[in-house]
Design a protein around this motif. Sequence first.
Motif, PDB file in Angstrom:
ATOM      1  N   ARG A 172      -5.241   9.503  -0.226  1.00 54.00           N
ATOM      2  CA  ARG A 172      -5.388   8.579  -1.358  1.00 54.00           C
ATOM      3  C   ARG A 172      -4.554   7.325  -1.068  1.00 54.00           C
ATOM      4  NH1 ARG A 172      -9.428  10.707  -2.427  1.00 54.00           N
ATOM      5  NH2 ARG A 172      -9.564  12.670  -3.520  1.00 54.00           N
ATOM      6  N   LEU A 173      -5.192   6.166  -1.268  1.00 54.70           N
ATOM      7  CA  LEU A 173      -4.517   4.891  -1.030  1.00 54.70           C
ATOM      8  C   LEU A 173      -4.380   4.121  -2.334  1.00 54.70           C
ATOM      9  CD1 LEU A 173      -6.429   3.752   2.178  1.00 54.70           C
ATOM     10  CD2 LEU A 173      -4.354   5.153   2.004  1.00 54.70           C
ATOM     11  N   ASP A 174      -3.220   3.546  -2.535  1.00 53.44           N
ATOM     12  CA  ASP A 174      -2.962   2.686  -3.685  1.00 53.44           C
ATOM     13  C   ASP A 174      -2.660   1.295  -3.130  1.00 53.44           C
ATOM     14  OD1 ASP A 174      -2.102   1.297  -5.897  1.00 53.44           O
ATOM     15  OD2 ASP A 174      -0.550   2.737  -6.459  1.00 53.44           O
ATOM     16  N   HIS A 175      -3.591   0.388  -3.297  1.00 54.26           N
ATOM     17  CA  HIS A 175      -3.471  -0.960  -2.746  1.00 54.26           C
ATOM     18  C   HIS A 175      -2.714  -1.902  -3.671  1.00 54.26           C
ATOM     19  CE1 HIS A 175      -6.217  -0.186   0.591  1.00 54.26           C
ATOM     20  NE2 HIS A 175      -6.915   0.525  -0.249  1.00 54.26           N
ATOM     21  N   THR A 176      -2.259  -1.435  -4.823  1.00 53.21           N
ATOM     22  CA  THR A 176      -1.618  -2.306  -5.795  1.00 53.21           C
ATOM     23  C   THR A 176      -0.145  -2.561  -5.490  1.00 53.21           C
ATOM     24  OG1 THR A 176      -1.087  -0.487  -7.298  1.00 53.21           O
ATOM     25  CG2 THR A 176      -3.202  -1.645  -7.622  1.00 53.21           C
ATOM     26  N   THR A 177       0.419  -1.815  -4.563  1.00 52.44           N
ATOM     27  CA  THR A 177       1.842  -1.992  -4.272  1.00 52.44           C
ATOM     28  C   THR A 177       2.069  -2.741  -2.995  1.00 52.44           C
ATOM     29  OG1 THR A 177       1.902   0.160  -3.193  1.00 52.44           O
ATOM     30  CG2 THR A 177       2.558   0.053  -5.513  1.00 52.44           C
ATOM     31  N   GLU A 237       5.323   7.934   6.903  1.00 53.00           N
ATOM     32  CA  GLU A 237       5.604   6.682   6.199  1.00 53.00           C
ATOM     33  C   GLU A 237       4.718   6.600   4.966  1.00 53.00           C
ATOM     34  OE1 GLU A 237       7.296   3.590   5.011  1.00 53.00           O
ATOM     35  OE2 GLU A 237       7.887   4.095   7.062  1.00 53.00           O
ATOM     36  N   GLN A 238       5.314   6.653   3.780  1.00 52.90           N
ATOM     37  CA  GLN A 238       4.553   6.630   2.532  1.00 52.90           C
ATOM     38  C   GLN A 238       4.069   5.232   2.168  1.00 52.90           C
ATOM     39  OE1 GLN A 238       6.654   8.094  -0.905  1.00 52.90           O
ATOM     40  NE2 GLN A 238       4.800   8.307  -2.084  1.00 52.90           N
ATOM     41  N   ALA A 239       4.793   4.218   2.592  1.00 53.90           N
ATOM     42  CA  ALA A 239       4.425   2.830   2.286  1.00 53.90           C
ATOM     43  C   ALA A 239       4.511   2.013   3.581  1.00 53.90           C
ATOM     44  CB  ALA A 239       5.337   2.257   1.215  1.00 53.90           C
ATOM     45  N   PRO A 240       3.501   2.131   4.453  1.00 58.51           N
ATOM     46  CA  PRO A 240       3.549   1.439   5.740  1.00 58.51           C
ATOM     47  C   PRO A 240       3.436  -0.068   5.603  1.00 58.51           C
ATOM     48  CG  PRO A 240       1.383   2.385   5.415  1.00 58.51           C
ATOM     49  CD  PRO A 240       2.245   2.865   4.281  1.00 58.51           C
ATOM     50  N   GLY A 241       3.926  -0.765   6.604  1.00 57.33           N
ATOM     51  CA  GLY A 241       3.850  -2.212   6.623  1.00 57.33           C
ATOM     52  C   GLY A 241       2.414  -2.700   6.768  1.00 57.33           C
ATOM     53  N   ALA A 242       2.231  -3.958   6.491  1.00 58.06           N
ATOM     54  CA  ALA A 242       0.902  -4.562   6.520  1.00 58.06           C
ATOM     55  C   ALA A 242       0.234  -4.428   7.884  1.00 58.06           C
ATOM     56  CB  ALA A 242       0.990  -6.027   6.118  1.00 58.06           C
ATOM     57  N   ASP A 243       1.027  -4.374   8.945  1.00 57.65           N
ATOM     58  CA  ASP A 243       0.464  -4.256  10.286  1.00 57.65           C
ATOM     59  C   ASP A 243      -0.257  -2.929  10.507  1.00 57.65           C
ATOM     60  OD1 ASP A 243       3.082  -3.105  10.079  1.00 57.65           O
ATOM     61  OD2 ASP A 243       3.157  -2.962  12.269  1.00 57.65           O
ATOM     62  N   LEU A 244      -0.027  -1.939   9.660  1.00 55.81           N
ATOM     63  CA  LEU A 244      -0.668  -0.623   9.800  1.00 55.81           C
ATOM     64  C   LEU A 244      -1.773  -0.376   8.779  1.00 55.81           C
ATOM     65  CD1 LEU A 244       2.514   1.520  10.472  1.00 55.81           C
ATOM     66  CD2 LEU A 244       0.783   0.816  12.135  1.00 55.81           C
ATOM     67  N   HIS A 245      -1.977  -1.289   7.860  1.00 55.58           N
ATOM     68  CA  HIS A 245      -2.950  -1.074   6.779  1.00 55.58           C
ATOM     69  C   HIS A 245      -4.360  -0.809   7.303  1.00 55.58           C
ATOM     70  CE1 HIS A 245      -0.467  -2.950   3.265  1.00 55.58           C
ATOM     71  NE2 HIS A 245       0.183  -2.016   3.920  1.00 55.58           N
ATOM     72  N   GLU A 246      -4.797  -1.541   8.298  1.00 51.78           N
ATOM     73  CA  GLU A 246      -6.153  -1.361   8.817  1.00 51.78           C
ATOM     74  C   GLU A 246      -6.354   0.055   9.364  1.00 51.78           C
ATOM     75  OE1 GLU A 246      -8.873  -3.215  12.359  1.00 51.78           O
ATOM     76  OE2 GLU A 246      -7.605  -4.605  11.239  1.00 51.78           O
ATOM     77  N   GLN A 247      -5.381   0.555  10.107  1.00 48.95           N
ATOM     78  CA  GLN A 247      -5.476   1.919  10.648  1.00 48.95           C
ATOM     79  C   GLN A 247      -5.440   2.957   9.537  1.00 48.95           C
ATOM     80  OE1 GLN A 247      -3.401  -0.489  11.833  1.00 48.95           O
ATOM     81  NE2 GLN A 247      -2.993  -0.194  14.001  1.00 48.95           N
ATOM     82  N   VAL A 248      -4.617   2.743   8.524  1.00 52.52           N
ATOM     83  CA  VAL A 248      -4.514   3.693   7.418  1.00 52.52           C
ATOM     84  C   VAL A 248      -5.824   3.757   6.639  1.00 52.52           C
ATOM     85  CG1 VAL A 248      -3.355   4.166   5.229  1.00 52.52           C
ATOM     86  CG2 VAL A 248      -2.014   3.514   7.233  1.00 52.52           C
ATOM     87  N   VAL A 249      -6.427   2.615   6.382  1.00 51.43           N
ATOM     88  CA  VAL A 249      -7.710   2.584   5.677  1.00 51.43           C
ATOM     89  C   VAL A 249      -8.770   3.313   6.498  1.00 51.43           C
ATOM     90  CG1 VAL A 249      -9.577   1.073   4.888  1.00 51.43           C
ATOM     91  CG2 VAL A 249      -7.205   0.509   4.349  1.00 51.43           C
ATOM     92  N   GLU A 250      -8.807   3.071   7.800  1.00 53.65           N
ATOM     93  CA  GLU A 250      -9.763   3.766   8.662  1.00 53.65           C
ATOM     94  C   GLU A 250      -9.523   5.272   8.632  1.00 53.65           C
ATOM     95  OE1 GLU A 250     -11.256   4.076  13.306  1.00 53.65           O
ATOM     96  OE2 GLU A 250      -9.824   2.512  12.772  1.00 53.65           O
ATOM     97  N   ALA A 251      -8.264   5.690   8.699  1.00 51.41           N
ATOM     98  CA  ALA A 251      -7.936   7.118   8.658  1.00 51.41           C
ATOM     99  C   ALA A 251      -8.430   7.756   7.364  1.00 51.41           C
ATOM    100  CB  ALA A 251      -6.432   7.315   8.810  1.00 51.41           C
ATOM    101  N   MET A 291       0.836  -1.177   0.000  1.00 53.45           N
ATOM    102  CA  MET A 291       0.000   0.000   0.000  1.00 53.45           C
ATOM    103  C   MET A 291       0.885   1.246   0.000  1.00 53.45           C
ATOM    104  SD  MET A 291      -2.476   1.405   3.078  1.00 53.45           S
ATOM    105  CE  MET A 291      -3.717   0.182   2.886  1.00 53.45           C
ATOM    106  N   LYS A 292       0.524   2.192  -0.856  1.00 49.50           N
ATOM    107  CA  LYS A 292       1.184   3.495  -0.865  1.00 49.50           C
ATOM    108  C   LYS A 292       0.137   4.552  -0.546  1.00 49.50           C
ATOM    109  CE  LYS A 292       4.472   4.594  -3.602  1.00 49.50           C
ATOM    110  NZ  LYS A 292       5.240   4.966  -4.797  1.00 49.50           N
ATOM    111  N   ILE A 293       0.578   5.609   0.100  1.00 46.06           N
ATOM    112  CA  ILE A 293      -0.323   6.677   0.528  1.00 46.06           C
ATOM    113  C   ILE A 293       0.121   7.992  -0.094  1.00 46.06           C
ATOM    114  CG2 ILE A 293      -1.296   7.880   2.511  1.00 46.06           C
ATOM    115  CD1 ILE A 293      -0.183   5.543   4.217  1.00 46.06           C
ATOM    116  N   ALA A 294      -0.855   8.804  -0.456  1.00 46.00           N
ATOM    117  CA  ALA A 294      -0.593  10.164  -0.924  1.00 46.00           C
ATOM    118  C   ALA A 294      -1.579  11.094  -0.229  1.00 46.00           C
ATOM    119  CB  ALA A 294      -0.744  10.268  -2.432  1.00 46.00           C
TER     120      ALA A 294
END
Length: 66
Positions: free
Chosen positions: A61-66, A37-51, A1-4
């Motif tokens: 903006r989230l890019d789930h392809t990476t 962190e522009q590309a957080p580890g999988a352990d943070l994905h749930e919090q990032v999606v909620e945010a 996941m990448k974040i912008a």
Amino acid sequence: MKIAIEEDKCCGAGPCVLIAPEVFDQREDDGIVFLLEQAPGADLHEQVVEAAEVCPAACIRLDHTT
């Protein structure tokens, strides 16, 4: 996941920082969000999606392809 962040849309409300402080922070002068962190580890994905979902300005903006 990448974040912008679309900084021009950010209103500085800060729920993203409260939900995922390892990934998001706010500038002291105007409260605009920036990434720790522009590309957080999988352990943070749930919090990032909620945010992203609760962002009142919809500026995360989230890019789930990476």
